[in-house]
Design a protein around this motif. Structure first.
Motif, PDB file in Angstrom:
ATOM      1  N   SER A  87     -27.925 -36.613  19.107  1.00 47.26           N
ATOM      2  CA  SER A  87     -28.878 -36.087  19.965  1.00 47.26           C
ATOM      3  C   SER A  87     -28.991 -36.891  21.423  1.00 47.26           C
ATOM      4  CB  SER A  87     -30.156 -36.313  19.437  1.00 47.26           C
ATOM      5  OG  SER A  87     -31.330 -36.013  20.189  1.00 47.26           O
ATOM      6  N   ARG A 147     -31.186 -37.931  23.002  1.00 50.54           N
ATOM      7  CA  ARG A 147     -32.034 -38.993  22.934  1.00 50.54           C
ATOM      8  C   ARG A 147     -31.861 -40.166  22.318  1.00 50.54           C
ATOM      9  NH1 ARG A 147     -37.126 -35.840  20.378  1.00 50.54           N
ATOM     10  NH2 ARG A 147     -35.392 -35.294  18.757  1.00 50.54           N
ATOM     11  N   ASN A 170     -23.267 -33.052  22.154  1.00 57.79           N
ATOM     12  CA  ASN A 170     -24.396 -32.358  21.319  1.00 57.79           C
ATOM     13  C   ASN A 170     -24.094 -31.070  21.165  1.00 57.79           C
ATOM     14  OD1 ASN A 170     -25.335 -30.976  23.851  1.00 57.79           O
ATOM     15  ND2 ASN A 170     -26.251 -33.057  24.609  1.00 57.79           N
TER      16      ASN A 170
END
Length: 427
Positions: A219, A221, A340
Protein backbone atom coordinates in the motif's frame (compact mmCIF):
# COMPACT_ATOMS: atom_id res chain seq x y z
CA UNK A 1 48.00 -1.23 -26.87
CA UNK A 2 45.46 1.07 -25.16
CA UNK A 3 45.30 4.83 -25.59
CA UNK A 4 46.77 5.25 -22.09
CA UNK A 5 50.23 4.81 -23.61
CA UNK A 6 49.60 7.91 -25.71
CA UNK A 7 48.81 10.16 -22.74
CA UNK A 8 51.37 12.55 -21.22
CA UNK A 9 53.41 10.90 -18.48
CA UNK A 10 51.66 12.86 -15.73
CA UNK A 11 48.27 11.53 -16.84
CA UNK A 12 49.59 7.98 -17.14
CA UNK A 13 50.89 8.12 -13.58
CA UNK A 14 47.58 9.51 -12.32
CA UNK A 15 45.70 6.74 -14.13
CA UNK A 16 47.76 4.14 -12.28
CA UNK A 17 47.53 5.99 -8.95
CA UNK A 18 43.73 6.11 -9.30
CA UNK A 19 43.63 2.32 -9.37
CA UNK A 20 42.36 2.02 -12.94
CA UNK A 21 43.42 -0.97 -15.01
CA UNK A 22 42.24 -1.35 -18.59
CA UNK A 23 40.09 1.42 -20.11
CA UNK A 24 36.41 0.69 -20.60
CA UNK A 25 35.12 0.12 -24.11
CA UNK A 26 33.61 3.60 -24.47
CA UNK A 27 36.87 5.15 -23.30
CA UNK A 28 38.93 3.13 -25.76
CA UNK A 29 36.68 3.76 -28.76
CA UNK A 30 36.20 7.48 -28.06
CA UNK A 31 39.82 8.50 -27.71
CA UNK A 32 41.12 8.82 -31.26
CA UNK A 33 37.96 10.30 -32.87
CA UNK A 34 37.79 12.98 -30.19
CA UNK A 35 41.48 13.76 -30.36
CA UNK A 36 41.05 14.13 -34.11
CA UNK A 37 38.32 16.70 -33.38
CA UNK A 38 35.44 14.68 -34.83
CA UNK A 39 31.85 15.45 -33.81
CA UNK A 40 30.84 12.43 -31.75
CA UNK A 41 27.81 10.92 -30.03
CA UNK A 42 28.82 8.32 -27.42
CA UNK A 43 26.37 5.83 -25.95
CA UNK A 44 27.31 3.38 -23.18
CA UNK A 45 25.78 1.97 -19.98
CA UNK A 46 25.75 3.99 -16.79
CA UNK A 47 28.89 3.54 -14.73
CA UNK A 48 31.10 2.73 -17.73
CA UNK A 49 33.37 5.76 -17.42
CA UNK A 50 31.82 8.17 -19.94
CA UNK A 51 33.22 11.29 -18.25
CA UNK A 52 36.84 10.23 -18.69
CA UNK A 53 35.95 8.92 -22.15
CA UNK A 54 35.66 12.51 -23.36
CA UNK A 55 37.76 14.37 -20.78
CA UNK A 56 41.11 12.67 -21.44
CA UNK A 57 41.26 13.07 -25.24
CA UNK A 58 39.78 16.59 -25.20
CA UNK A 59 42.27 17.85 -22.60
CA UNK A 60 45.04 17.08 -25.06
CA UNK A 61 43.51 19.55 -27.52
CA UNK A 62 43.38 22.43 -25.02
CA UNK A 63 46.17 25.01 -25.15
CA UNK A 64 47.40 26.62 -21.95
CA UNK A 65 46.78 30.39 -21.59
CA UNK A 66 44.61 30.61 -24.73
CA UNK A 67 41.31 31.44 -23.05
CA UNK A 68 38.20 29.28 -22.56
CA UNK A 69 38.31 26.59 -25.26
CA UNK A 70 36.38 23.64 -23.82
CA UNK A 71 32.79 23.98 -22.56
CA UNK A 72 31.02 21.05 -20.87
CA UNK A 73 27.27 21.37 -20.31
CA UNK A 74 25.33 19.27 -17.76
CA UNK A 75 21.58 19.26 -16.99
CA UNK A 76 21.88 19.64 -13.20
CA UNK A 77 23.98 21.53 -10.69
CA UNK A 78 25.06 18.34 -8.95
CA UNK A 79 26.28 16.70 -12.13
CA UNK A 80 28.09 19.86 -13.23
CA UNK A 81 29.90 20.06 -9.90
CA UNK A 82 30.91 16.40 -10.05
CA UNK A 83 32.16 16.71 -13.63
CA UNK A 84 34.16 19.81 -12.77
CA UNK A 85 35.82 17.95 -9.90
CA UNK A 86 36.84 15.13 -12.27
CA UNK A 87 38.06 17.56 -14.94
CA UNK A 88 40.01 19.67 -12.45
CA UNK A 89 41.68 16.54 -11.05
CA UNK A 90 43.17 15.74 -14.47
CA UNK A 91 43.50 19.21 -15.99
CA UNK A 92 45.66 20.49 -13.13
CA UNK A 93 48.31 17.96 -14.10
CA UNK A 94 48.57 19.76 -17.45
CA UNK A 95 48.54 23.18 -15.75
CA UNK A 96 45.07 23.92 -17.15
CA UNK A 97 42.45 25.84 -15.16
CA UNK A 98 38.84 24.67 -14.71
CA UNK A 99 35.86 26.80 -13.67
CA UNK A 100 32.37 25.55 -12.74
CA UNK A 101 29.42 27.79 -13.66
CA UNK A 102 26.18 26.68 -12.04
CA UNK A 103 22.94 28.34 -11.06
CA UNK A 104 22.44 28.80 -7.33
CA UNK A 105 26.07 29.82 -6.83
CA UNK A 106 27.29 33.41 -6.45
CA UNK A 107 27.51 34.80 -9.99
CA UNK A 108 29.81 37.64 -8.87
CA UNK A 109 32.44 35.19 -7.69
CA UNK A 110 32.13 33.23 -10.91
CA UNK A 111 32.69 36.39 -12.94
CA UNK A 112 35.81 37.21 -10.90
CA UNK A 113 37.22 33.73 -11.54
CA UNK A 114 36.48 34.05 -15.27
CA UNK A 115 38.92 36.98 -15.32
CA UNK A 116 41.69 34.43 -14.74
CA UNK A 117 40.82 33.00 -18.18
CA UNK A 118 40.21 29.31 -17.32
CA UNK A 119 40.72 27.05 -20.32
CA UNK A 120 37.86 24.71 -19.34
CA UNK A 121 34.31 25.65 -18.32
CA UNK A 122 31.77 23.24 -16.82
CA UNK A 123 28.25 24.46 -16.18
CA UNK A 124 24.49 24.33 -16.48
CA UNK A 125 22.88 25.88 -19.59
CA UNK A 126 21.02 28.68 -17.81
CA UNK A 127 24.05 30.13 -16.02
CA UNK A 128 26.38 29.64 -19.01
CA UNK A 129 23.96 31.45 -21.34
CA UNK A 130 23.57 34.28 -18.82
CA UNK A 131 27.35 34.80 -18.75
CA UNK A 132 27.59 34.61 -22.54
CA UNK A 133 24.89 37.27 -22.97
CA UNK A 134 26.71 39.59 -20.57
CA UNK A 135 29.93 38.88 -22.49
CA UNK A 136 31.68 37.43 -19.45
CA UNK A 137 32.32 34.26 -21.48
CA UNK A 138 34.04 34.88 -24.80
CA UNK A 139 32.20 32.24 -26.83
CA UNK A 140 34.20 32.97 -29.99
CA UNK A 141 37.19 31.30 -28.30
CA UNK A 142 35.36 28.00 -27.77
CA UNK A 143 36.68 25.08 -29.78
CA UNK A 144 34.67 22.19 -28.30
CA UNK A 145 31.23 21.94 -26.67
CA UNK A 146 30.35 18.74 -24.77
CA UNK A 147 26.77 17.86 -23.78
CA UNK A 148 26.79 15.31 -20.96
CA UNK A 149 23.46 13.49 -20.43
CA UNK A 150 22.46 14.95 -23.78
CA UNK A 151 18.96 13.47 -23.77
CA UNK A 152 18.20 15.66 -20.74
CA UNK A 153 19.73 18.70 -22.42
CA UNK A 154 17.47 18.03 -25.41
CA UNK A 155 14.29 18.40 -23.36
CA UNK A 156 12.21 21.40 -24.49
CA UNK A 157 13.42 24.10 -22.11
CA UNK A 158 17.02 22.90 -21.92
CA UNK A 159 17.19 22.45 -25.70
CA UNK A 160 16.22 26.08 -26.22
CA UNK A 161 18.98 27.24 -23.87
CA UNK A 162 21.51 24.88 -25.44
CA UNK A 163 20.71 26.08 -28.96
CA UNK A 164 21.17 29.68 -27.86
CA UNK A 165 24.60 28.81 -26.47
CA UNK A 166 25.58 27.11 -29.72
CA UNK A 167 24.29 30.04 -31.78
CA UNK A 168 26.51 32.42 -29.82
CA UNK A 169 29.70 30.59 -30.79
CA UNK A 170 31.41 30.10 -34.17
CA UNK A 171 30.21 27.23 -36.36
CA UNK A 172 33.61 25.55 -36.55
CA UNK A 173 33.63 24.10 -33.05
CA UNK A 174 33.57 20.39 -32.26
CA UNK A 175 30.29 18.99 -30.87
CA UNK A 176 30.35 16.05 -28.46
CA UNK A 177 27.31 14.25 -26.98
CA UNK A 178 27.23 11.51 -24.30
CA UNK A 179 24.58 9.57 -22.38
CA UNK A 180 23.42 6.06 -21.55
CA UNK A 181 20.21 6.75 -23.47
CA UNK A 182 21.52 9.05 -26.19
CA UNK A 183 20.27 6.65 -28.85
CA UNK A 184 16.89 8.35 -28.35
CA UNK A 185 18.20 11.74 -29.52
CA UNK A 186 20.29 10.79 -32.55
CA UNK A 187 18.05 12.66 -34.98
CA UNK A 188 18.11 15.80 -32.84
CA UNK A 189 21.91 15.65 -32.64
CA UNK A 190 22.15 15.30 -36.41
CA UNK A 191 20.23 18.56 -36.79
CA UNK A 192 23.13 20.34 -35.11
CA UNK A 193 25.84 18.82 -37.31
CA UNK A 194 25.81 16.96 -40.61
CA UNK A 195 29.03 15.13 -39.73
CA UNK A 196 28.45 12.95 -36.69
CA UNK A 197 30.35 9.84 -35.60
CA UNK A 198 28.16 7.54 -33.46
CA UNK A 199 29.79 5.12 -31.02
CA UNK A 200 27.32 2.82 -29.27
CA UNK A 201 28.81 0.11 -27.04
CA UNK A 202 25.62 -0.63 -25.11
CA UNK A 203 25.46 -4.28 -26.19
CA UNK A 204 29.21 -4.86 -26.03
CA UNK A 205 30.27 -3.20 -22.79
CA UNK A 206 30.93 -5.67 -19.98
CA UNK A 207 32.09 -3.22 -17.30
CA UNK A 208 28.87 -3.36 -15.29
CA UNK A 209 28.33 -5.72 -12.37
CA UNK A 210 25.38 -8.05 -11.80
CA UNK A 211 22.22 -6.03 -11.15
CA UNK A 212 19.05 -7.80 -10.00
CA UNK A 213 15.63 -6.22 -10.46
CA UNK A 214 12.79 -6.81 -7.98
CA UNK A 215 9.38 -5.41 -7.14
CA UNK A 216 7.34 -5.38 -3.95
CA UNK A 217 3.56 -4.96 -3.77
CA UNK A 218 2.44 -2.72 -0.90
CA UNK A 219 0.00 0.00 0.00
CA UNK A 220 1.31 3.50 -0.75
CA UNK A 221 0.77 4.32 2.93
CA UNK A 222 3.31 1.65 3.90
CA UNK A 223 6.32 3.15 2.06
CA UNK A 224 7.92 4.63 5.14
CA UNK A 225 7.30 1.43 7.15
CA UNK A 226 9.05 -0.70 4.53
CA UNK A 227 11.92 1.74 4.20
CA UNK A 228 12.33 1.75 7.98
CA UNK A 229 12.59 -2.06 7.96
CA UNK A 230 15.14 -1.91 5.15
CA UNK A 231 17.21 0.66 7.04
CA UNK A 232 17.65 -1.66 10.03
CA UNK A 233 18.87 -4.48 7.81
CA UNK A 234 22.67 -5.01 8.11
CA UNK A 235 24.75 -3.57 5.23
CA UNK A 236 21.75 -1.77 3.73
CA UNK A 237 22.55 1.52 1.98
CA UNK A 238 20.40 2.95 -0.78
CA UNK A 239 19.35 5.79 -2.98
CA UNK A 240 15.56 6.02 -2.72
CA UNK A 241 13.84 7.71 -5.67
CA UNK A 242 10.49 9.52 -5.67
CA UNK A 243 8.56 10.98 -8.60
CA UNK A 244 7.34 14.00 -6.63
CA UNK A 245 9.06 16.28 -4.14
CA UNK A 246 6.02 16.40 -1.85
CA UNK A 247 6.07 12.60 -1.37
CA UNK A 248 9.80 12.70 -0.70
CA UNK A 249 9.36 15.33 2.01
CA UNK A 250 6.56 13.42 3.71
CA UNK A 251 8.54 10.17 3.92
CA UNK A 252 11.72 12.02 4.95
CA UNK A 253 9.90 13.65 7.89
CA UNK A 254 8.57 10.28 9.08
CA UNK A 255 11.92 8.50 8.87
CA UNK A 256 13.78 11.31 10.61
CA UNK A 257 11.15 11.23 13.36
CA UNK A 258 11.90 7.50 13.72
CA UNK A 259 15.53 8.41 14.39
CA UNK A 260 16.90 7.08 11.09
CA UNK A 261 19.96 8.66 9.50
CA UNK A 262 18.50 9.70 6.15
CA UNK A 263 19.08 12.79 4.01
CA UNK A 264 17.00 14.37 1.26
CA UNK A 265 18.12 15.86 -2.05
CA UNK A 266 15.57 17.76 -4.13
CA UNK A 267 15.26 20.72 -6.48
CA UNK A 268 13.57 22.99 -3.94
CA UNK A 269 16.67 23.04 -1.75
CA UNK A 270 19.40 25.64 -1.96
CA UNK A 271 22.93 24.78 -3.05
CA UNK A 272 24.21 24.42 0.54
CA UNK A 273 21.57 21.87 1.54
CA UNK A 274 22.12 19.88 -1.65
CA UNK A 275 25.87 19.76 -1.06
CA UNK A 276 25.35 18.73 2.57
CA UNK A 277 23.07 15.84 1.57
CA UNK A 278 25.55 14.57 -1.02
CA UNK A 279 28.47 14.84 1.42
CA UNK A 280 26.62 13.02 4.19
CA UNK A 281 25.66 10.15 1.92
CA UNK A 282 29.09 9.97 0.25
CA UNK A 283 30.78 9.70 3.65
CA UNK A 284 28.33 6.95 4.67
CA UNK A 285 26.91 9.03 7.49
CA UNK A 286 23.40 8.42 6.13
CA UNK A 287 21.90 5.04 5.33
CA UNK A 288 19.55 6.46 2.69
CA UNK A 289 19.56 9.34 0.23
CA UNK A 290 15.95 10.25 -0.54
CA UNK A 291 15.83 12.03 -3.87
CA UNK A 292 14.16 12.49 -7.25
CA UNK A 293 15.45 12.17 -10.80
CA UNK A 294 17.68 15.14 -10.03
CA UNK A 295 20.17 12.54 -8.73
CA UNK A 296 19.50 9.82 -11.30
CA UNK A 297 22.18 10.91 -13.74
CA UNK A 298 25.91 11.11 -13.41
CA UNK A 299 26.21 11.28 -9.62
CA UNK A 300 28.69 8.62 -8.61
CA UNK A 301 28.65 7.23 -5.07
CA UNK A 302 31.01 4.41 -4.20
CA UNK A 303 29.56 0.89 -4.22
CA UNK A 304 25.89 1.54 -3.46
CA UNK A 305 24.23 -1.89 -3.05
CA UNK A 306 20.62 -0.75 -3.47
CA UNK A 307 18.37 1.54 -5.45
CA UNK A 308 14.76 1.71 -4.28
CA UNK A 309 12.03 3.21 -6.45
CA UNK A 310 9.39 4.38 -3.98
CA UNK A 311 7.00 4.34 -6.93
CA UNK A 312 7.17 3.22 -10.55
CA UNK A 313 9.37 5.62 -12.58
CA UNK A 314 7.53 7.76 -15.13
CA UNK A 315 9.67 6.73 -18.11
CA UNK A 316 12.09 4.12 -19.42
CA UNK A 317 14.94 6.64 -19.30
CA UNK A 318 14.19 7.40 -15.68
CA UNK A 319 14.33 3.71 -14.69
CA UNK A 320 17.55 3.09 -16.63
CA UNK A 321 19.37 6.03 -15.10
CA UNK A 322 18.14 5.33 -11.57
CA UNK A 323 19.16 1.69 -11.86
CA UNK A 324 22.52 2.87 -13.14
CA UNK A 325 23.46 4.10 -9.67
CA UNK A 326 24.25 0.44 -8.81
CA UNK A 327 26.30 -2.08 -10.74
CA UNK A 328 28.95 0.50 -11.57
CA UNK A 329 32.37 -0.67 -12.75
CA UNK A 330 31.80 -4.30 -11.79
CA UNK A 331 30.02 -3.88 -8.44
CA UNK A 332 26.87 -5.92 -7.81
CA UNK A 333 23.57 -4.35 -6.83
CA UNK A 334 19.81 -4.61 -6.63
CA UNK A 335 16.93 -2.40 -7.73
CA UNK A 336 13.68 -2.70 -5.78
CA UNK A 337 10.51 -0.98 -7.04
CA UNK A 338 7.43 -0.49 -4.89
CA UNK A 339 4.18 -1.17 -6.76
CA UNK A 340 0.50 -1.23 -5.84
CA UNK A 341 -2.69 -2.44 -7.51
CA UNK A 342 -2.87 0.71 -9.64
CA UNK A 343 0.79 0.71 -10.80
CA UNK A 344 1.77 -2.94 -11.12
CA UNK A 345 0.78 -3.12 -14.80
CA UNK A 346 2.68 0.10 -15.50
CA UNK A 347 5.76 -1.49 -13.97
CA UNK A 348 5.37 -4.69 -15.99
CA UNK A 349 4.98 -2.72 -19.24
CA UNK A 350 8.03 -0.63 -18.37
CA UNK A 351 10.24 -3.65 -17.70
CA UNK A 352 9.03 -5.31 -20.90
CA UNK A 353 10.01 -2.25 -22.95
CA UNK A 354 13.52 -2.11 -21.55
CA UNK A 355 13.81 -5.91 -21.68
CA UNK A 356 14.84 -6.47 -18.06
CA UNK A 357 13.66 -9.52 -16.08
CA UNK A 358 12.32 -8.91 -12.59
CA UNK A 359 11.05 -10.96 -9.67
CA UNK A 360 8.58 -10.26 -6.91
CA UNK A 361 9.92 -10.25 -3.36
CA UNK A 362 8.16 -10.04 0.00
CA UNK A 363 8.85 -8.47 3.38
CA UNK A 364 7.78 -10.23 6.57
CA UNK A 365 9.34 -11.20 9.89
CA UNK A 366 11.76 -8.32 9.31
CA UNK A 367 13.36 -10.04 6.33
CA UNK A 368 13.11 -10.17 2.54
CA UNK A 369 11.90 -13.37 0.89
CA UNK A 370 11.34 -14.73 -2.60
CA UNK A 371 8.16 -16.56 -1.58
CA UNK A 372 4.95 -15.65 0.18
CA UNK A 373 4.65 -16.63 3.82
CA UNK A 374 3.47 -20.23 4.07
CA UNK A 375 1.33 -21.60 6.86
CA UNK A 376 3.33 -24.82 6.93
CA UNK A 377 6.36 -24.27 9.15
CA UNK A 378 8.58 -26.51 7.01
CA UNK A 379 7.71 -24.56 3.87
CA UNK A 380 8.20 -21.35 5.78
CA UNK A 381 11.66 -22.42 6.88
CA UNK A 382 12.73 -23.21 3.32
CA UNK A 383 11.18 -20.06 1.85
CA UNK A 384 13.25 -17.93 4.21
CA UNK A 385 16.39 -18.18 2.14
CA UNK A 386 18.77 -15.68 0.65
CA UNK A 387 18.03 -14.49 -2.85
CA UNK A 388 19.73 -16.79 -5.37
CA UNK A 389 22.69 -14.97 -6.90
CA UNK A 390 25.81 -15.14 -4.76
CA UNK A 391 26.62 -11.50 -5.50
CA UNK A 392 23.09 -10.30 -4.79
CA UNK A 393 23.31 -7.87 -1.86
CA UNK A 394 19.67 -8.29 -0.83
CA UNK A 395 19.87 -9.64 2.70
CA UNK A 396 17.48 -11.68 4.80
CA UNK A 397 19.09 -11.13 8.18
CA UNK A 398 16.84 -10.09 11.02
CA UNK A 399 16.72 -6.38 11.81
CA UNK A 400 17.64 -5.03 15.21
CA UNK A 401 15.09 -4.65 17.98
CA UNK A 402 14.79 -1.00 17.08
CA UNK A 403 12.36 -2.00 14.34
CA UNK A 404 9.62 -2.34 16.93
CA UNK A 405 6.61 -0.23 16.09
CA UNK A 406 7.21 3.28 17.44
CA UNK A 407 4.82 5.36 19.43
CA UNK A 408 2.20 7.28 17.56
CA UNK A 409 3.66 10.36 15.91
CA UNK A 410 2.44 13.71 17.19
CA UNK A 411 0.58 16.00 14.84
CA UNK A 412 3.07 17.72 12.62
CA UNK A 413 3.69 21.44 12.83
CA UNK A 414 2.00 23.35 10.01
CA UNK A 415 5.35 24.80 8.98
CA UNK A 416 7.19 21.47 9.04
CA UNK A 417 8.56 20.54 5.68
CA UNK A 418 7.56 23.92 4.27
CA UNK A 419 10.50 23.85 1.92
CA UNK A 420 8.90 21.00 0.03
CA UNK A 421 5.91 22.61 -1.66
CA UNK A 422 6.42 21.31 -5.15
CA UNK A 423 4.21 18.43 -6.20
CA UNK A 424 4.92 18.10 -9.90
CA UNK A 425 7.22 15.36 -11.26
CA UNK A 426 10.87 16.37 -11.43
CA UNK A 427 13.22 15.93 -14.39
Amino acid sequence: MTFIKHLPEALQEHWQASGFSEPSMIQEKSFHPLQEKENLLGISPTGSGKTLAYVLPLLLNVEKDHGSQLLILAPSQELAVQISQVVRDWATLLQLKTQSLIGGANVGRQIEKLKKKPEILVGTPGRVLELIKTKKIKSHLLKTVVMDEVDQLFHDRELNLTKQILASAPTEFQLVFYSATADRVVEEAKKLTDQLTIIDVTNEDQSGGVVNHYFMALSPRKKSDYLRSFAYTPDFRAMVFFNQVADLGSVEDKLIYEGLTVVGLASDQNKTLRKLAIDQFSKKRAVMLLTTDIAARGLDFEAIPFVVNAEVPLSEESYIHRAGRVGRMGAAGSVITFVNDATKRDYQRLMKKIELPSKEIFLYDGAIHLNRKEKNTVEKKHSKTKLPHKKDPVTTQQPSKQTAKPKKRPKSNKNKGARRKLSQPEA
